[in-house]
Scaffold this motif. Structure first.
Motif, mmCIF file in Angstrom:
data_model
loop_
_atom_site.group_PDB
_atom_site.id
_atom_site.type_symbol
_atom_site.label_atom_id
_atom_site.label_comp_id
_atom_site.label_asym_id
_atom_site.label_seq_id
_atom_site.Cartn_x
_atom_site.Cartn_y
_atom_site.Cartn_z
ATOM 1 N N PRO A 1 -8.646 2.972 -3.142
ATOM 2 C CA PRO A 1 -8.533 3.784 -1.919
ATOM 3 C C PRO A 1 -7.331 4.724 -1.915
ATOM 4 C CG PRO A 1 -9.083 1.522 -1.364
ATOM 5 C CD PRO A 1 -8.761 1.531 -2.828
ATOM 6 N N LEU B 1 -9.392 -0.833 4.820
ATOM 7 C CA LEU B 1 -10.019 -1.225 3.556
ATOM 8 C C LEU B 1 -9.320 -2.360 2.803
ATOM 9 C CD1 LEU B 1 -11.149 2.181 2.002
ATOM 10 C CD2 LEU B 1 -12.567 0.395 3.012
ATOM 11 N N PHE C 1 -8.082 7.622 -4.260
ATOM 12 C CA PHE C 1 -9.054 8.515 -3.636
ATOM 13 C C PHE C 1 -8.402 9.371 -2.559
ATOM 14 C CE2 PHE C 1 -12.391 9.476 -0.523
ATOM 15 C CZ PHE C 1 -13.339 10.074 -1.358
ATOM 16 N N MET C 2 -7.531 8.750 -1.750
ATOM 17 C CA MET C 2 -6.875 9.496 -0.674
ATOM 18 C C MET C 2 -5.922 10.553 -1.235
ATOM 19 S SD MET C 2 -4.434 8.166 2.430
ATOM 20 C CE MET C 2 -2.997 8.092 1.370
ATOM 21 N N GLN D 1 0.828 -1.213 0.000
ATOM 22 C CA GLN D 1 0.000 0.000 0.000
ATOM 23 C C GLN D 1 0.860 1.260 0.000
ATOM 24 O OE1 GLN D 1 -3.520 -0.075 -0.101
ATOM 25 N NE2 GLN D 1 -3.187 -2.250 -0.453
ATOM 26 N N LEU E 1 -11.447 -5.556 0.817
ATOM 27 C CA LEU E 1 -11.417 -5.406 -0.643
ATOM 28 C C LEU E 1 -10.724 -6.585 -1.307
ATOM 29 C CD1 LEU E 1 -10.666 -1.596 -1.217
ATOM 30 C CD2 LEU E 1 -12.810 -2.823 -1.526
ATOM 31 N N THR F 1 -7.501 3.916 4.768
ATOM 32 C CA THR F 1 -7.049 3.561 3.428
ATOM 33 C C THR F 1 -6.023 2.446 3.433
ATOM 34 O OG1 THR F 1 -7.435 5.828 2.700
ATOM 35 C CG2 THR F 1 -6.043 4.454 1.305
ATOM 36 N N ARG F 2 -5.082 2.505 4.344
ATOM 37 C CA ARG F 2 -3.962 1.578 4.312
ATOM 38 C C ARG F 2 -4.141 0.355 5.196
ATOM 39 N NH1 ARG F 2 0.283 3.931 1.666
ATOM 40 N NH2 ARG F 2 0.230 6.206 1.454
#
Length: 260
Positions: free
Chosen positions: A126, A148, A129-130, A68, A152, A144-145
């Motif tokens: 994600p 999700l 988006f972030m 990520q 997902l 996010t990291r």
């Protein structure tokens, strides 16, 4: 040649199903045949997509997919990851007579590429988006990291399994009676097989992403590792342990030969 000799040995070995396999040579031949040959088509499965190769190949792909760092890197790593798992699912799925009639390979490869691309995009979404639409706050980064990625990846692993084995929904799979005699093709059996595979695959990779992230949270709070390299090593060990422990759990969630 080794597979052919193993299957010939099994054919010449007179044993009833209730008797245990005591001969080491026969047991080895059974394992080679079971892991190397597709039970429906009798075709030899490529070595990279046999069950014994699943852990050593998928482990580094899972570790890379969980980094990520950046959206492009995440997309690439997850694309490669879903490509391998989709190929494994395709080559180890049930075969049907109807599927062979309309050249299932072309149709499934086309659908698989779409599913792989979609799954990789969802995995990287994600981060995109972030980076573009939200401030890099601690809460946004946590979601996010660390929050999700696990659901997902689990959902997308189940999604790709459903897509690649779609013909089993449409045409059904071969079913047998208690004596092993083929009695026909069943759509309900195909649906059951695909749902069980998708669920087990989602649980496997969802847990492999989720549990190490939770454990790493406590490790970071305890401030046990002093350097980033030590932190990364602990993280890799946790992912390896969870994936290695979850793999037999996932493969044994449902029986290899089910009933309807």
């Amino acid at each position: 040649d080794e597979i052919r000799r193993a299957r010939l040995l099994l054919e010449n070995t007179v044993k009833t199903p209730s008797e245990p396999i005591q001969n080491d040579q026969t047991k080895k031949a059974f394992l080679i045949s079971l892991s190397s040959v597709h039970p429906d088509t009798d075709k030899i499965i490529p070595a990279l997509f046999r069950p014994p190769a699943f852990l050593p190949i998928s482990l580094p792909l899972v570790i890379l997919s969980s980094l990520q760092l950046h959206a492009k890197q995440t997309f690439f790593y997850q694309f490669v990851f879903h490509t391998y798992t989709t190929g494994f699912t395709l080559l180890n799925g049930n075969g049907t007579t109807k599927a062979e009639e309309y050249s299932v390979q072309d149709k499934q490869v086309f659908y698989s590429l779409g599913a792989i691309s979609y799954a990789a995009c969802i995995g990287a979404l994600p981060l995109v988006f972030m980076n573009r639409y939200t401030s890099k706050s601690s809460l946004a980064e946590l979601i996010t990291r660390k929050v999700l990625p696990a659901p997902l990846l689990g959902l997308m692993s189940a999604f790709t399994a459903v897509v690649v084995r779609g013909p089993e929904f449409e045409h059904g799979i071969t079913v047998m009676d208690r004596n092993g005699k083929v009695v026909g093709v069943s759509q309900k059996a195909g649906e059951k097989a695909v749902k069980e595979t998708a669920l087990s695959r989602g649980v496997l990779f969802g847990t492999t992403f989720f549990l190490p992230a939770v454990l790493m949270h406590f490790v970071e709070r305890a401030k046990l590792p002093k350097t980033p390299r030590a932190l990364a090593t602990i993280r890799m060990l946790l992912i390896t342990s969870v994936l290695g422990g979850m793999l037999p759990v996932s493969f044994s969630m449902f029986p290899q030969c089910g009933q309807v």
